[in-house]
Design a protein around this motif. Structure first.
Motif, PDB file in Angstrom:
ATOM      1  N   HIS A 103      67.671  35.215  33.128  1.00 16.05           N
ATOM      2  CA  HIS A 103      66.263  34.972  33.470  1.00 16.05           C
ATOM      3  C   HIS A 103      65.550  36.223  33.946  1.00 16.05           C
ATOM      4  O   HIS A 103      64.372  36.417  33.644  1.00 16.05           O
ATOM      5  CB  HIS A 103      66.186  33.887  34.550  1.00 16.05           C
ATOM      6  N   GLN A 104      66.228  37.096  34.688  1.00 14.42           N
ATOM      7  CA  GLN A 104      65.532  38.256  35.246  1.00 14.42           C
ATOM      8  C   GLN A 104      65.059  39.227  34.168  1.00 14.42           C
ATOM      9  O   GLN A 104      64.130  39.999  34.387  1.00 14.42           O
ATOM     10  CB  GLN A 104      66.410  38.988  36.272  1.00 14.42           C
ATOM     11  N   LEU A 105      65.652  39.144  32.979  1.00 13.54           N
ATOM     12  CA  LEU A 105      65.237  40.024  31.886  1.00 13.54           C
ATOM     13  C   LEU A 105      64.174  39.383  30.999  1.00 13.54           C
ATOM     14  O   LEU A 105      63.320  40.086  30.460  1.00 13.54           O
ATOM     15  CB  LEU A 105      66.452  40.421  31.036  1.00 13.54           C
ATOM     16  N   LEU A 106      64.223  38.071  30.836  1.00  8.83           N
ATOM     17  CA  LEU A 106      63.336  37.421  29.871  1.00  8.83           C
ATOM     18  C   LEU A 106      62.187  36.650  30.506  1.00  8.83           C
ATOM     19  O   LEU A 106      61.133  36.467  29.887  1.00  8.83           O
ATOM     20  CB  LEU A 106      64.154  36.481  28.979  1.00  8.83           C
ATOM     21  N   LEU A 107      62.366  36.210  31.738  1.00  9.83           N
ATOM     22  CA  LEU A 107      61.352  35.373  32.373  1.00  9.83           C
ATOM     23  C   LEU A 107      59.965  36.024  32.462  1.00  9.83           C
ATOM     24  O   LEU A 107      58.961  35.357  32.198  1.00  9.83           O
ATOM     25  CB  LEU A 107      61.817  34.956  33.768  1.00  9.83           C
ATOM     26  N   PRO A 108      59.865  37.305  32.809  1.00  3.37           N
ATOM     27  CA  PRO A 108      58.529  37.906  32.894  1.00  3.37           C
ATOM     28  C   PRO A 108      57.725  37.774  31.605  1.00  3.37           C
ATOM     29  O   PRO A 108      56.519  37.498  31.640  1.00  3.37           O
ATOM     30  CB  PRO A 108      58.826  39.374  33.230  1.00  3.37           C
ATOM     31  N   ALA A 109      58.387  37.951  30.457  1.00  7.87           N
ATOM     32  CA  ALA A 109      57.690  37.822  29.176  1.00  7.87           C
ATOM     33  C   ALA A 109      57.332  36.367  28.893  1.00  7.87           C
ATOM     34  O   ALA A 109      56.248  36.059  28.385  1.00  7.87           O
ATOM     35  CB  ALA A 109      58.548  38.389  28.051  1.00  7.87           C
ATOM     36  N   LEU A 110      58.227  35.445  29.228  1.00  6.22           N
ATOM     37  CA  LEU A 110      57.983  34.024  28.950  1.00  6.22           C
ATOM     38  C   LEU A 110      56.846  33.461  29.792  1.00  6.22           C
ATOM     39  O   LEU A 110      56.095  32.602  29.333  1.00  6.22           O
ATOM     40  CB  LEU A 110      59.262  33.219  29.221  1.00  6.22           C
ATOM     41  N   LYS A 111      56.723  33.922  31.011  1.00  4.99           N
ATOM     42  CA  LYS A 111      55.704  33.381  31.915  1.00  4.99           C
ATOM     43  C   LYS A 111      54.288  33.621  31.422  1.00  4.99           C
ATOM     44  O   LYS A 111      53.345  32.954  31.842  1.00  4.99           O
ATOM     45  CB  LYS A 111      55.866  33.996  33.312  1.00  4.99           C
ATOM     46  N   ALA A 112      54.135  34.561  30.495  1.00  7.31           N
ATOM     47  CA  ALA A 112      52.799  34.884  29.984  1.00  7.31           C
ATOM     48  C   ALA A 112      52.375  33.961  28.848  1.00  7.31           C
ATOM     49  O   ALA A 112      51.306  34.140  28.266  1.00  7.31           O
ATOM     50  CB  ALA A 112      52.766  36.331  29.513  1.00  7.31           C
ATOM     51  N   SER A 113      53.204  32.964  28.518  1.00  5.06           N
ATOM     52  CA  SER A 113      52.873  32.080  27.398  1.00  5.06           C
ATOM     53  C   SER A 113      53.150  30.630  27.777  1.00  5.06           C
ATOM     54  O   SER A 113      53.674  30.336  28.854  1.00  5.06           O
ATOM     55  CB  SER A 113      53.707  32.445  26.166  1.00  5.06           C
ATOM     56  N   LYS A 114      52.825  29.738  26.849  1.00  3.73           N
ATOM     57  CA  LYS A 114      53.133  28.316  27.011  1.00  3.73           C
ATOM     58  C   LYS A 114      54.255  27.903  26.064  1.00  3.73           C
ATOM     59  O   LYS A 114      54.379  26.729  25.702  1.00  3.73           O
ATOM     60  CB  LYS A 114      51.887  27.481  26.748  1.00  3.73           C
ATOM     61  N   ALA A 115      55.072  28.873  25.664  1.00  2.00           N
ATOM     62  CA  ALA A 115      56.186  28.590  24.759  1.00  2.00           C
ATOM     63  C   ALA A 115      57.088  27.515  25.350  1.00  2.00           C
ATOM     64  O   ALA A 115      57.274  27.427  26.569  1.00  2.00           O
ATOM     65  CB  ALA A 115      56.984  29.865  24.505  1.00  2.00           C
ATOM     66  N   LYS A 116      57.642  26.693  24.486  1.00  7.98           N
ATOM     67  CA  LYS A 116      58.574  25.656  24.924  1.00  7.98           C
ATOM     68  C   LYS A 116      59.971  26.261  25.066  1.00  7.98           C
ATOM     69  O   LYS A 116      60.496  26.848  24.115  1.00  7.98           O
ATOM     70  CB  LYS A 116      58.592  24.499  23.918  1.00  7.98           C
ATOM     71  N   VAL A 117      60.567  26.120  26.245  1.00  6.01           N
ATOM     72  CA  VAL A 117      61.868  26.714  26.539  1.00  6.01           C
ATOM     73  C   VAL A 117      62.915  25.613  26.688  1.00  6.01           C
ATOM     74  O   VAL A 117      62.733  24.670  27.470  1.00  6.01           O
ATOM     75  CB  VAL A 117      61.808  27.562  27.825  1.00  6.01           C
ATOM     76  N   ILE A 118      63.993  25.728  25.920  1.00  3.09           N
ATOM     77  CA  ILE A 118      65.106  24.784  25.979  1.00  3.09           C
ATOM     78  C   ILE A 118      66.318  25.523  26.533  1.00  3.09           C
ATOM     79  O   ILE A 118      66.737  26.540  25.968  1.00  3.09           O
ATOM     80  CB  ILE A 118      65.442  24.228  24.582  1.00  3.09           C
ATOM     81  N   TYR A 119      66.859  25.039  27.633  1.00  5.75           N
ATOM     82  CA  TYR A 119      68.036  25.684  28.230  1.00  5.75           C
ATOM     83  C   TYR A 119      69.219  24.723  28.184  1.00  5.75           C
ATOM     84  O   TYR A 119      69.137  23.589  28.661  1.00  5.75           O
ATOM     85  CB  TYR A 119      67.760  26.098  29.676  1.00  5.75           C
ATOM     86  N   VAL A 120      70.329  25.183  27.603  1.00 11.03           N
ATOM     87  CA  VAL A 120      71.543  24.377  27.502  1.00 11.03           C
ATOM     88  C   VAL A 120      72.639  25.051  28.313  1.00 11.03           C
ATOM     89  O   VAL A 120      72.865  26.254  28.173  1.00 11.03           O
ATOM     90  CB  VAL A 120      72.008  24.231  26.034  1.00 11.03           C
ATOM     91  N   PHE A 121      73.311  24.282  29.164  1.00  9.32           N
ATOM     92  CA  PHE A 121      74.446  24.854  29.884  1.00  9.32           C
ATOM     93  C   PHE A 121      75.629  23.898  29.840  1.00  9.32           C
ATOM     94  O   PHE A 121      75.481  22.709  29.544  1.00  9.32           O
ATOM     95  CB  PHE A 121      74.081  25.250  31.312  1.00  9.32           C
ATOM     96  N   ILE A 178      57.966  28.237  34.482  1.00  8.19           N
ATOM     97  CA  ILE A 178      57.747  28.073  33.046  1.00  8.19           C
ATOM     98  C   ILE A 178      57.024  26.749  32.822  1.00  8.19           C
ATOM     99  O   ILE A 178      57.458  25.696  33.293  1.00  8.19           O
ATOM    100  CB  ILE A 178      59.080  28.090  32.269  1.00  8.19           C
ATOM    101  N   GLU A 179      55.929  26.809  32.087  1.00  7.88           N
ATOM    102  CA  GLU A 179      55.089  25.619  31.926  1.00  7.88           C
ATOM    103  C   GLU A 179      55.793  24.506  31.166  1.00  7.88           C
ATOM    104  O   GLU A 179      55.672  23.326  31.501  1.00  7.88           O
ATOM    105  CB  GLU A 179      53.780  26.000  31.224  1.00  7.88           C
ATOM    106  N   ASN A 180      56.537  24.863  30.120  1.00  6.95           N
ATOM    107  CA  ASN A 180      57.213  23.867  29.282  1.00  6.95           C
ATOM    108  C   ASN A 180      58.714  24.162  29.271  1.00  6.95           C
ATOM    109  O   ASN A 180      59.190  24.975  28.473  1.00  6.95           O
ATOM    110  CB  ASN A 180      56.662  23.912  27.852  1.00  6.95           C
ATOM    111  N   PHE A 181      59.437  23.515  30.170  1.00  8.39           N
ATOM    112  CA  PHE A 181      60.861  23.811  30.335  1.00  8.39           C
ATOM    113  C   PHE A 181      61.676  22.531  30.229  1.00  8.39           C
ATOM    114  O   PHE A 181      61.350  21.515  30.849  1.00  8.39           O
ATOM    115  CB  PHE A 181      61.101  24.464  31.696  1.00  8.39           C
ATOM    116  N   PHE A 182      62.745  22.595  29.419  1.00  9.66           N
ATOM    117  CA  PHE A 182      63.622  21.449  29.189  1.00  9.66           C
ATOM    118  C   PHE A 182      65.057  21.933  29.342  1.00  9.66           C
ATOM    119  O   PHE A 182      65.461  22.908  28.691  1.00  9.66           O
ATOM    120  CB  PHE A 182      63.382  20.918  27.770  1.00  9.66           C
ATOM    121  N   HIS A 183      65.827  21.295  30.213  1.00  6.53           N
ATOM    122  CA  HIS A 183      67.233  21.687  30.282  1.00  6.53           C
ATOM    123  C   HIS A 183      68.131  20.474  30.113  1.00  6.53           C
ATOM    124  O   HIS A 183      67.787  19.351  30.492  1.00  6.53           O
ATOM    125  CB  HIS A 183      67.545  22.461  31.577  1.00  6.53           C
TER     126      HIS A 183
END
Length: 305
Positions: A103-121, A178-183
């Motif tokens: 997250h510390q590498l990618l989150l800054p770029a993602l926060k600037a959009s409304k892209a839908k983020v899917i996180y699987v763990f 993140i505006e649109n986050f699904f885990h």
């Protein structure tokens, strides 16, 4: 681009040089996401391929044509891989993008959009075992040695892509950023694929008809994916992935870690897990429902005795 022995270190995290360069990693961290993008984020060996297939099939209303004719790395390219810009140049909307970045590498770029983020763990014990066997196949990853040695590196977070604990904590604690986050967990997908698919469809705002649901579940089942050359990585040349050492789609089960871990190793991971994840706020259900029932029966019998 071979660079099978090379390692790229970026923000103190190591990445295999075969697919990563300083330029490609910088490109990923400063990427301009579109609001229509769908971004799949995972730690390695946590259900990435499975989610790529599910998303591909949902977007195509259960039609498997694309999933059986186009490799998944071309349908849902890894953002941090050097070839990604070329693939995205011709990608149709919505673009499906994959990443293993923390997250510390990618989150800054993602926060600037409304892209839908899917996180699987996934259960870290199953991740460690799957990752270990993948190291035996992938010639762009270090020789893993004995499992006990590999487990040490996994728990230290010194394997490629960094710490599982940091990755999961970071992304699941970033929900509000993140505006649109699904885990979702690998275990949920395995135990109840239909409900998991329905949840995904609702998040993507792509409802499916019953026959489309049935087709999607069929074509993203482990058995089907294992035989699908667009998914199982048999298209990757032998000098990059040694297919004689095993299969990329190995077992696809939950709880298979018990066939590799010793009791001492299991306790070691449990101790680190408890220390690292105590403030995560997540509920982890790693075992199948039947295993949970067996455990409950055993506990009840012990209490009665």
């Amino acid at each position: 681009m071979a660079r099978l022995e090379d390692v790229e270190t970026f923000h103190n995290i190591s990445f295999p040089g075969h697919m990563h360069t300083q330029k490609s990693l910088s490109y990923a961290t400063s990427f301009q996401f579109q609001d229509s993008d769908i971004v799949i984020i995972t730690y390695p060996k946590s259900g990435t391929t499975w989610m790529q297939e599910m998303v591909s099939l949902v977007l195509n209303r259960g039609d498997p044509t694309l999933s059986t004719t186009t490799p998944n790395w071309a349908r849902a390219p890894w953002l941090e891989h050097y070839y990604c810009p070329q693939v995205l140049c011709t990608a149709r909307c919505p673009r499906v993008i994959t990443s293993h970045l923390p997250h510390q590498l990618l989150l800054p770029a993602l926060k600037a959009s409304k892209a839908k983020v899917i996180y699987v763990f996934r259960n870290p014990k199953d991740v460690a075992v799957s990752y270990y066997y993948f190291h035996k196949m992938a010639k762009f990853l270090p020789e893993p040695g004995l499992f006990d040695d590999f487990l040490d590196k996994f728990l230290e977070g010194t394997v490629h892509y960094g710490s599982w604990f940091d990755h999961v904590n970071g992304w699941t604690n970033s929900v509000e950023d993140i505006e649109n986050f699904f885990h979702i967990t690998y275990e949920e997908m395995w135990q109840d694929p239909r409900s998991s698919l329905q949840r995904l469809c609702a998040f993507l705002q792509r409802p499916l008809q019953e026959e489309e649901v049935a087709s999607t579940l069929k074509h993203c089942s482990f058995g089907f994916m294992k035989e699908n050359a667009m998914v199982n990585y048999t298209l990757v040349p032998q000098d990059i992935v040694d297919h004689s050492q095993g299969k990329f789609m190995r077992k696809g089960k939950i709880g298979d870690w018990k066939n590799t871990f010793s009791d001492v190793q299991s306790h070691r991971l449990d101790t680190v897990f408890k220390a690292q994840m105590q403030n995560s706020g997540l509920t982890f259900i790693w075992e199948s429902l039947e295993a949970q029932k067996r455990t409950l029966r055993a506990d009840t019998q012990t209490a009665a005795a």
